[in-house]
Design a protein around this motif. Structure first.
Motif, PDB file in Angstrom:
ATOM      1  N   ASP A  67      53.652  40.819  27.651  1.00  0.00           N
ATOM      2  CA  ASP A  67      53.736  41.969  28.560  1.00  0.00           C
ATOM      3  C   ASP A  67      52.396  42.680  28.659  1.00  0.00           C
ATOM      4  O   ASP A  67      51.951  43.059  29.748  1.00  0.00           O
ATOM      5  CB  ASP A  67      54.809  42.962  28.082  1.00  0.00           C
ATOM      6  N   ALA A  68      51.758  42.870  27.499  1.00  0.00           N
ATOM      7  CA  ALA A  68      50.452  43.546  27.494  1.00  0.00           C
ATOM      8  C   ALA A  68      49.420  42.744  28.282  1.00  0.00           C
ATOM      9  O   ALA A  68      48.612  43.311  29.028  1.00  0.00           O
ATOM     10  CB  ALA A  68      49.970  43.745  26.055  1.00  0.00           C
ATOM     11  N   GLU A  69      49.461  41.418  28.169  1.00  0.00           N
ATOM     12  CA  GLU A  69      48.522  40.563  28.906  1.00  0.00           C
ATOM     13  C   GLU A  69      48.783  40.651  30.411  1.00  0.00           C
ATOM     14  O   GLU A  69      47.853  40.722  31.213  1.00  0.00           O
ATOM     15  CB  GLU A  69      48.661  39.113  28.422  1.00  0.00           C
ATOM     16  N   ASN A  70      50.089  40.673  30.782  1.00  0.00           N
ATOM     17  CA  ASN A  70      50.435  40.808  32.207  1.00  0.00           C
ATOM     18  C   ASN A  70      49.952  42.134  32.771  1.00  0.00           C
ATOM     19  O   ASN A  70      49.416  42.190  33.879  1.00  0.00           O
ATOM     20  CB  ASN A  70      51.953  40.693  32.396  1.00  0.00           C
ATOM     21  N   VAL A  71      50.150  43.208  31.994  1.00  0.00           N
ATOM     22  CA  VAL A  71      49.699  44.535  32.434  1.00  0.00           C
ATOM     23  C   VAL A  71      48.180  44.542  32.586  1.00  0.00           C
ATOM     24  O   VAL A  71      47.637  45.081  33.553  1.00  0.00           O
ATOM     25  CB  VAL A  71      50.159  45.626  31.429  1.00  0.00           C
ATOM     26  N   ARG A  72      47.475  43.903  31.628  1.00  0.00           N
ATOM     27  CA  ARG A  72      46.015  43.854  31.686  1.00  0.00           C
ATOM     28  C   ARG A  72      45.537  43.108  32.932  1.00  0.00           C
ATOM     29  O   ARG A  72      44.632  43.569  33.641  1.00  0.00           O
ATOM     30  CB  ARG A  72      45.460  43.177  30.424  1.00  0.00           C
ATOM     31  N   GLN A  73      46.190  41.972  33.216  1.00  0.00           N
ATOM     32  CA  GLN A  73      45.797  41.187  34.388  1.00  0.00           C
ATOM     33  C   GLN A  73      46.079  41.938  35.690  1.00  0.00           C
ATOM     34  O   GLN A  73      45.263  41.924  36.607  1.00  0.00           O
ATOM     35  CB  GLN A  73      46.533  39.844  34.389  1.00  0.00           C
ATOM     36  N   ARG A  74      47.262  42.610  35.749  1.00  0.00           N
ATOM     37  CA  ARG A  74      47.585  43.395  36.953  1.00  0.00           C
ATOM     38  C   ARG A  74      46.592  44.533  37.145  1.00  0.00           C
ATOM     39  O   ARG A  74      46.136  44.797  38.258  1.00  0.00           O
ATOM     40  CB  ARG A  74      49.015  43.950  36.857  1.00  0.00           C
ATOM     41  N   SER A  75      46.265  45.202  36.037  1.00  0.00           N
ATOM     42  CA  SER A  75      45.309  46.319  36.124  1.00  0.00           C
ATOM     43  C   SER A  75      43.943  45.825  36.589  1.00  0.00           C
ATOM     44  O   SER A  75      43.296  46.462  37.422  1.00  0.00           O
ATOM     45  CB  SER A  75      45.161  47.003  34.755  1.00  0.00           C
ATOM     46  N   GLN A  76      43.525  44.680  36.046  1.00  0.00           N
ATOM     47  CA  GLN A  76      42.240  44.115  36.435  1.00  0.00           C
ATOM     48  C   GLN A  76      42.226  43.764  37.924  1.00  0.00           C
ATOM     49  O   GLN A  76      41.254  44.028  38.631  1.00  0.00           O
ATOM     50  CB  GLN A  76      41.957  42.867  35.590  1.00  0.00           C
ATOM     51  N   LYS A  77      43.353  43.194  38.392  1.00  0.00           N
ATOM     52  CA  LYS A  77      43.459  42.839  39.814  1.00  0.00           C
ATOM     53  C   LYS A  77      43.398  44.092  40.685  1.00  0.00           C
ATOM     54  O   LYS A  77      42.733  44.109  41.730  1.00  0.00           O
ATOM     55  CB  LYS A  77      44.764  42.080  40.055  1.00  0.00           C
TER      56      LYS A  77
END
Length: 200
Positions: A67-77
């Motif tokens: 979940d944390a990785e998904n949030v990080r990727q979404r935030s980066q996008k």
């Protein structure tokens, strides 16, 4: 030999004591046999429970990491998109300036641009240079013109003002561009206003 009753009592007591000691030892051995098996069972149960808890915690930990990785990727996008498209409203405002410059250069009669008319010639050349410069700035920031005359009509890039039959033109193509469109980093910022050829 006569055995005194006293000695008989002592012997009987010793014999009984010996039997009692043996019984106690066998009982304690049986208890020892029973106790370890119940303790082992308790330990095995505890071990199973702990292993289940460990599996649950590990599973939750892995999910939390995902979940944390998904949030990080979404935030980066989102950050990258904000960098690319953050100037969108500013660009839209500048497009009006570009339109006015284009109309100004088009409205000057070409036959009047002569050395005999130096003021008009200088003004026209200045307008053309400004228009070229603004298009360079647009291109530098990913803003590109859409002048789709002769191209196939695309509802994502063009807005049809009218449909009309035209000889020698293929239906569905763009015959006239009323207003130039623009794209910002591949995303349509303003659709081109066009006239589309239809079947006769």
């Amino acid at each position: 030999l006569r055995t005194s009753p006293r000695l008989l009592c002592v012997a009987t007591q010793q014999q009984n004591t010996g039997q009692n000691v043996e019984e106690d030892q066998s009982r304690s051995q049986n208890e020892q046999k029973i106790e370890p098996s119940s303790t082992e069972k308790l330990l095995t149960d505890d071990k199973t429970k702990l292993e289940e808890q460990l599996r649950e915690v590990t599973d939750k930990y892995k999910r939390a990491l995902a979940d944390a990785e998904n949030v990080r990727q979404r935030s980066q996008k989102l950050v990258e998109e904000a960098k690319l498209y953050g100037i969108q409203s500013f660009c839209k405002d500048l497009l009006e300036v570009a339109d006015i410059l284009e109309k100004a250069t088009e409205s000057v009669p070409k036959e009047e641009i002569k050395d005999e008319n130096p003021h008009l010639k200088s003004l026209y050349e200045g307008l053309v240079m400004t228009e070229v410069q603004i298009q360079k700035v647009f291109k530098k920031h990913g803003l590109l013109r859409l002048n789709p005359v002769g191209a196939k009509f695309d509802p994502y890039e063009h807005e049809a003002l009218f449909h009309a039959p035209m000889e020698g033109k293929e239906p569905g193509t763009i015959a006239l561009v009323s207003k130039i469109g623009y794209k910002l980093h591949g995303r349509t910022l303003r659709p081109a206003l066009v006239g589309v050829v239809k079947d006769a």
